[in-house]
Design a protein around this motif. Sequence first.
Motif, mmCIF file in Angstrom:
data_model
loop_
_atom_site.group_PDB
_atom_site.id
_atom_site.type_symbol
_atom_site.label_atom_id
_atom_site.label_comp_id
_atom_site.label_asym_id
_atom_site.label_seq_id
_atom_site.Cartn_x
_atom_site.Cartn_y
_atom_site.Cartn_z
ATOM 1 N N ASN A 163 -57.442 -58.274 42.435
ATOM 2 C CA ASN A 163 -56.002 -58.670 42.472
ATOM 3 C C ASN A 163 -55.429 -58.062 43.801
ATOM 4 O O ASN A 163 -54.497 -57.563 43.971
ATOM 5 N N ILE A 164 -56.321 -57.704 44.689
ATOM 6 C CA ILE A 164 -56.323 -57.104 46.123
ATOM 7 C C ILE A 164 -55.444 -57.363 46.793
ATOM 8 O O ILE A 164 -54.889 -56.607 47.949
ATOM 9 N N GLU A 165 -55.516 -58.980 47.208
ATOM 10 C CA GLU A 165 -55.033 -58.879 48.067
ATOM 11 C C GLU A 165 -53.368 -59.451 46.827
ATOM 12 O O GLU A 165 -52.332 -59.309 48.435
ATOM 13 N N LYS A 166 -53.492 -59.745 46.104
ATOM 14 C CA LYS A 166 -52.019 -59.504 45.815
ATOM 15 C C LYS A 166 -51.336 -57.474 46.016
ATOM 16 O O LYS A 166 -50.103 -57.370 46.662
ATOM 17 N N LEU A 167 -51.599 -56.818 45.466
ATOM 18 C CA LEU A 167 -51.884 -55.291 45.682
ATOM 19 C C LEU A 167 -51.728 -55.442 46.999
ATOM 20 O O LEU A 167 -50.314 -54.435 47.527
ATOM 21 N N SER A 168 -51.875 -55.663 47.872
ATOM 22 C CA SER A 168 -51.786 -55.156 49.261
ATOM 23 C C SER A 168 -49.984 -55.866 50.021
ATOM 24 O O SER A 168 -50.237 -55.202 50.928
ATOM 25 N N LYS A 208 -56.937 -51.758 52.584
ATOM 26 C CA LYS A 208 -55.998 -50.994 53.929
ATOM 27 C C LYS A 208 -56.496 -52.078 55.163
ATOM 28 O O LYS A 208 -55.747 -52.153 56.190
ATOM 29 N N SER A 209 -57.627 -53.323 55.060
ATOM 30 C CA SER A 209 -57.742 -53.855 56.171
ATOM 31 C C SER A 209 -56.873 -55.161 56.348
ATOM 32 O O SER A 209 -56.608 -55.425 56.710
ATOM 33 N N LEU A 210 -55.942 -55.804 54.997
ATOM 34 C CA LEU A 210 -55.308 -56.393 54.389
ATOM 35 C C LEU A 210 -53.578 -55.399 55.001
ATOM 36 O O LEU A 210 -53.005 -56.215 55.305
ATOM 37 N N ASN A 211 -54.015 -54.298 54.661
ATOM 38 C CA ASN A 211 -52.394 -53.726 54.715
ATOM 39 C C ASN A 211 -53.221 -52.146 55.376
ATOM 40 O O ASN A 211 -53.215 -51.417 54.889
ATOM 41 N N PRO A 212 -53.017 -51.839 56.862
ATOM 42 C CA PRO A 212 -53.498 -50.947 57.084
ATOM 43 C C PRO A 212 -52.734 -50.098 56.850
ATOM 44 O O PRO A 212 -52.657 -48.623 57.008
ATOM 45 N N ASN A 213 -50.909 -50.046 56.558
ATOM 46 C CA ASN A 213 -49.350 -49.034 56.140
ATOM 47 C C ASN A 213 -49.580 -48.775 54.891
ATOM 48 O O ASN A 213 -49.380 -47.745 54.383
ATOM 49 N N ILE A 214 -50.811 -49.485 54.176
ATOM 50 C CA ILE A 214 -50.584 -49.713 52.638
ATOM 51 C C ILE A 214 -51.140 -47.979 52.424
ATOM 52 O O ILE A 214 -51.511 -47.843 52.404
ATOM 53 N N LYS A 215 -50.644 -47.046 50.744
ATOM 54 C CA LYS A 215 -51.096 -45.814 50.549
ATOM 55 C C LYS A 215 -51.655 -46.454 48.818
ATOM 56 O O LYS A 215 -50.294 -46.972 48.237
ATOM 57 N N VAL A 216 -52.748 -45.466 48.854
ATOM 58 C CA VAL A 216 -53.269 -46.568 47.451
ATOM 59 C C VAL A 216 -53.152 -44.981 47.415
ATOM 60 O O VAL A 216 -54.013 -43.678 47.103
ATOM 61 N N ILE A 217 -53.217 -45.295 45.582
ATOM 62 C CA ILE A 217 -52.794 -43.964 44.933
ATOM 63 C C ILE A 217 -54.012 -44.030 43.941
ATOM 64 O O ILE A 217 -53.776 -45.127 43.186
ATOM 65 N N ALA A 218 -54.575 -42.477 43.218
ATOM 66 C CA ALA A 218 -55.204 -43.092 41.962
ATOM 67 C C ALA A 218 -54.462 -42.479 41.069
ATOM 68 O O ALA A 218 -53.924 -41.016 41.236
ATOM 69 N N TYR A 219 -54.606 -42.567 40.275
ATOM 70 C CA TYR A 219 -54.242 -42.477 38.757
ATOM 71 C C TYR A 219 -55.034 -40.909 38.016
ATOM 72 O O TYR A 219 -56.020 -41.144 37.975
ATOM 73 N N PHE A 266 -43.212 -50.263 45.513
ATOM 74 C CA PHE A 266 -44.536 -49.830 45.388
ATOM 75 C C PHE A 266 -44.920 -51.217 43.768
ATOM 76 O O PHE A 266 -43.832 -51.487 42.767
ATOM 77 N N TRP A 267 -46.232 -50.901 43.844
ATOM 78 C CA TRP A 267 -46.517 -51.109 41.826
ATOM 79 C C TRP A 267 -47.578 -50.576 41.310
ATOM 80 O O TRP A 267 -48.611 -49.731 42.236
ATOM 81 N N VAL A 268 -46.907 -50.329 40.687
ATOM 82 C CA VAL A 268 -47.982 -49.511 39.665
ATOM 83 C C VAL A 268 -49.401 -50.401 38.529
ATOM 84 O O VAL A 268 -48.483 -51.604 38.200
ATOM 85 N N TYR A 269 -50.080 -50.699 38.789
ATOM 86 C CA TYR A 269 -50.816 -51.404 38.246
ATOM 87 C C TYR A 269 -52.521 -51.128 37.385
ATOM 88 O O TYR A 269 -53.521 -50.360 38.065
ATOM 89 N N TYR A 290 -47.696 -54.319 49.023
ATOM 90 C CA TYR A 290 -46.864 -53.481 48.547
ATOM 91 C C TYR A 290 -46.742 -52.264 49.403
ATOM 92 O O TYR A 290 -48.042 -51.786 50.189
ATOM 93 N N ASP A 291 -46.101 -51.476 49.505
ATOM 94 C CA ASP A 291 -46.269 -50.470 51.003
ATOM 95 C C ASP A 291 -47.030 -49.148 50.088
ATOM 96 O O ASP A 291 -47.167 -48.235 50.586
ATOM 97 N N LEU A 292 -47.106 -49.301 48.758
ATOM 98 C CA LEU A 292 -47.513 -47.788 47.887
ATOM 99 C C LEU A 292 -47.904 -48.391 46.212
ATOM 100 O O LEU A 292 -47.057 -49.430 45.740
ATOM 101 N N ILE A 293 -49.405 -48.116 46.122
ATOM 102 C CA ILE A 293 -49.698 -48.928 45.144
ATOM 103 C C ILE A 293 -50.304 -47.499 44.284
ATOM 104 O O ILE A 293 -51.077 -46.848 44.484
ATOM 105 N N ILE A 294 -50.197 -47.389 43.036
ATOM 106 C CA ILE A 294 -50.919 -46.410 42.177
ATOM 107 C C ILE A 294 -52.113 -47.458 40.859
ATOM 108 O O ILE A 294 -51.369 -48.167 40.012
ATOM 109 N N ILE A 295 -53.216 -47.423 41.142
ATOM 110 C CA ILE A 295 -53.973 -47.919 40.560
ATOM 111 C C ILE A 295 -55.005 -47.203 39.571
ATOM 112 O O ILE A 295 -55.373 -45.713 39.695
#
Length: 284
Positions: A55-60, A81-92, A47-50, A62-67
């Motif tokens: 930096n969308i391509e870099k974030l894509s 999600k188009s770059l990584n259909p399995n990514i979980k995108v989490i909002a702060y 996961f990545w916290v940012y 990871y499996d889970l990101i908190i942004i």
Amino acid sequence: MKKIIPIFLFLVLFCGCLNNSKDTIYDTNDGTNDKPNIKNNLNINNFWVYYGSNNIEKLSKYDLIIIEPYNYKKDDIQKLKSLNPNIKVIAYLSIGEVSKSRPYYNDVKDISIGKNQNWGSYYINIKSPKWHNILLNEITKFKNMGFDGVFLDTVDSAIYSNQNDETILLIKEIREKNPNLIIIQNRGFEIVDKTAPYINGVLFEDFTTTYDFKHKKAHFWENNDLKWVNNQANNLKYLKDKYGIIVLTLDYVNDEKMSEKCIVHSNNYGFIPMTTTDIYLNKI
């Protein structure tokens, strides 16, 4: 992000070097406990916290990101999600404090109950219906943008202001109103036994190290502090096995050698580690 106040230190979130250890998710929704009907299948390896922007391509990667949701648009989430259909995108989402930077700050000034002098933010009366409505509206906005879940920050601030029961009820309400939402709680160990049935994961920041703001240097926990940390870790491991939650760990480090020790410590509990030298979460 807002920095939170546990009993003995101020904390920051950060991002950094990631480990790819496998974390097994258990489906314990068998009617033998009080877990609601949550499909807890977050089989993530990293996961990545940012809290920067772009930096969308870099974030894509990871499996889970908190942004920070206010730094992105709906199109950005769609691209992720188009770059990584399995990514979980989490909002702060801060639930124990409000910052002047939030658009609803003026609406909640009258329900503030004190100021965080270190960061200029304000503690909030958690039980206020106004606060509940604002947070639920924020969550609806994030879902409409394409976010998969929320990261509930400043839980420790709510506990620090003696609002344990109110915070438990708030998290329960968020779950009841959003049955399919991914909810990750930041720390809040005093109440995690009660909130675990309603969340998908816990972030344990400052798991292996603590940061000295005066000297701008990280140090390993030692003695009674380390014993306390490991006691919390054992409890989280139990909750992980019982409820199928994921446990994420974050540590600040001074160098790669310190990072490696943090990762080993996290792996020993079956948690998913992240380490960083950037306490402001602006680097990937």
